[in-house]
Enzyme design. Structure first.
Site, PDB file in Angstrom:
ATOM      1  NE  ARG A   1      -1.268   2.378   2.892  1.00 43.14           N
ATOM      2  CZ  ARG A   1      -0.630   3.408   3.422  1.00 43.14           C
ATOM      3  NH1 ARG A   1      -0.421   4.509   2.710  1.00 43.14           N
ATOM      4  NH2 ARG A   1      -0.149   3.361   4.647  1.00 43.14           N
ATOM      5  CG  ASP A   2       3.496   4.153   2.881  1.00 39.34           C
ATOM      6  OD1 ASP A   2       3.653   5.016   1.998  1.00 39.34           O
ATOM      7  OD2 ASP A   2       3.556   4.413   4.091  1.00 39.34           O
TER       8      ASP A   2
ATOM      9  CG  HIS B   1       2.503   6.929  -1.623  1.00 41.97           C
ATOM     10  ND1 HIS B   1       1.550   7.801  -2.088  1.00 41.97           N
ATOM     11  CD2 HIS B   1       2.049   6.476  -0.418  1.00 41.97           C
ATOM     12  CE1 HIS B   1       0.563   7.883  -1.211  1.00 41.97           C
ATOM     13  NE2 HIS B   1       0.836   7.098  -0.192  1.00 41.97           N
TER      14      HIS B   1
ATOM     15  CB  SER C   1       2.736  11.713   7.210  1.00 44.39           C
ATOM     16  OG  SER C   1       1.667  11.144   7.925  1.00 44.39           O
TER      17      SER C   1
ATOM     18  CG  HIS D   1       7.269   7.911   6.242  1.00 46.74           C
ATOM     19  ND1 HIS D   1       7.181   7.851   4.876  1.00 46.74           N
ATOM     20  CD2 HIS D   1       6.103   7.409   6.710  1.00 46.74           C
ATOM     21  CE1 HIS D   1       6.004   7.345   4.524  1.00 46.74           C
ATOM     22  NE2 HIS D   1       5.330   7.072   5.622  1.00 46.74           N
TER      23      HIS D   1
END
Length: 338
Positions: free
Chosen positions: A14-15, A18, A168, A197
Site C-alpha cells: 500500500r505505502d 507511492h 508522515s 518514515h
C-alpha cells in the site's frame, strides 16, 4: 524480564505504491503477499497508496482496481490478516463493504492529526461489518502529545479497536515519539501503533522509542519501500527487535528472502535519503510529495529544496497536492530560481 510481544503491520503493498505511482500489478501483489505470509508476517496491507477509492487524476490512477488488488492478496494470504486503509473523502461506505466482502480483516480509517471527528461514521460502519476497526492520525508531528491523545480517545469512542500515529513527513526524533505515545497510552486502552518514515534516518530508532513508551504494533515495509525516503525497514526492524528480546512471530530468514524478492520485483531501486527526502523531513512535509514537488520545481525553475521549505511554512498536508504547483509559481514570481 519478559519483553512484550509485538505485532508487525506490513504496508509494503500500500505505502510502497507511492514510490511507483500506484502501478503495482496483480502478479507483483500475489508474489510478495505469498512470501510475507510464508515468513509469518501477521498483517499485510494492500491498496492504492492513498487507500480505498483513491485512484484518481489528483493523486494517481492505480494500475488495477481495489477489488482486484484485494482479491489477489486474499488468495495469497492463507495465514496473515489482510488490511486496507481509507481516508474519508476518498472512500465511501460502499468501498468499505466491498473491501470486507473481499476478505479484509483490518481496516484503518485515516485523518489529519486534528480531524479525528471525520472518522466517526466509517469506524462505526467497519464495526457493524465485523472487521477490526482502527483509527490513524496522519502528519502527527503537527499536533502536541495532548492533542494526539485527545484525538485518539475520540476515535476509540467512535469504535476504534486500535489507534496509530503516522510520522508522515519523517520529522520525528525519538523523544518526540516517546512523548506522544506516552500521552496516548494514558488516554486509551486499546493497542497503539506507530508508523515511521525515514527522512532523517530515524525510523528504526523512533520505532524502538514507540515500543519503549507503550506501542504494541509497528508498521514497516520491505526494504523500507514507501514514499520519499521510505518507511521503517521491515527486515531490519525485526532483527533489532529480536536483539532487544521482543517476540514478533516472524521467521527472520524467510522474511529476508521475502524482502529480497520485494526489491527484485516491486521497486526500481530501494528508497534512499536523498537531498529532497532530507528537506521534506526537516520541513515536516508529507513524504509522498516528493514526485510532484520535483515536477513543479522543474516546470517553474525553482529549487525543490526551497519549495519544500515553503510548503512546510504553509503547513500543507497530504491531499493538498494541488497547492504544490501554485506554491512553486509563487516562488518563481518572487525570483527564487535555481
Amino acid at each position: 524480564m519478559t519483553k512484550p510481544a509485538l505485532i508487525l503491520h506490513d504496508p509494503t503493498l500500500r505505502d510502497g505504491q507511492h514510490a511507483v505511482r500506484h502501478q503495482l500489478d496483480a502478479q507483483q501483489i500475489r508474489a510478495y503477499a505469498a512470501a510475507a505470509d510464508a515468513a509469518g508476517v501477521p498483517v499485510v496491507e494492500v491498496g492504492h497508496g492513498n487507500g480505498l477509492g483513491a485512484s484518481s487524476h489528483q493523486v494517481g490512477h492505480s494500475r488495477i482496481s481495489d477489488d482486484e488488488m484485494l482479491a489477489t492478496a486474499r488468495e495469497a494470504l492463507p495465514h496473515s490478516q489482510l488490511a486496507a486503509m481509507m481516508l474519508p473523502g476518498w472512500a465511501t461506505s460502499d468501498d468499505l463493504r466491498g473491501a470486507i466482502r473481499h476478505g479484509v480483516d483490518v481496516v484503518r480509517v485515516a485523518a489529519h492529526c486534528t480531524e479525528a471527528t471525520v472518522t466517526e461514521r466509517h469506524l462505526g460502519t467497519i464495526r457493524e461489518l465485523e472487521a477490526d476497526a482502527q483509527g490513524v492520525l496522519l502528519m502527527s508531528h503537527m499536533a502536541s502529545p495532548d492533542q494526539l491523545a485527545d484525538q485518539c480517545a475520540l476515535m476509540v469512542s467512535y469504535g476504534a479497536q486500535g489507534v496509530c500515529i503516522f510520522d508522515s513527513a519523517g520529522h520525528y526524533l525519538p523523544h518526540d515519539v516517546s512523548a506522544r505515545i506516552t500521552a496516548i497510552t494514558k488516554a486509551v486502552d486499546v493497542p497503539i501503533a506507530f508508523h515511521g518514515h525515514n527522512n532523517l534516518g530515524m525510523a528504526i530508532a523512533n520505532s524502538i522509542a514507540a515500543v519503549d513508551a507503550g506501542a504494541r504494533v509497528l508498521d514497516a515495509c520491505a526494504r523500507g519501500f514507501g514514499a520519499g525516503a521510505g518507511n521503517t525497514q521491515l527486515e531490519v526492524l525485526v532483527a533489532v527487535l529480536e536483539r532487544y528480546g521482543h517476540h514478533t512471530g516472524i521467521d527472520l530468514r524467510l522474511l529476508a528472502e521475502a524482502t529480497d524478492l520485494a526489491e527484485q520485483i516491486l521497486m526500481p531501486a530501494p528508497p534512499t535519503i536523498d537531498s529532497v527526502s532530507l528537506v521534506s523531513g526537516l520541513a515536516g512535509v508529507f513524504s509522498g510529495f516528493k514526485k510532484p514537488v520535483l515536477a513543479a520545481a522543474e516546470q517553474t525553475g525553482v529549487r525543490a529544496w526551497d519549495l519544500f521549505i515553503e510548503l512546510g511554512r504553509r503547513r500543507v498536508i497530504a491531499g493538498q497536492e494541488d497547492v504544490i504547483p501554485d506554491t512553486a509559481r509563487d516562488l518563481a514570481k518572487q525570483g527564487a530560481h535555481r
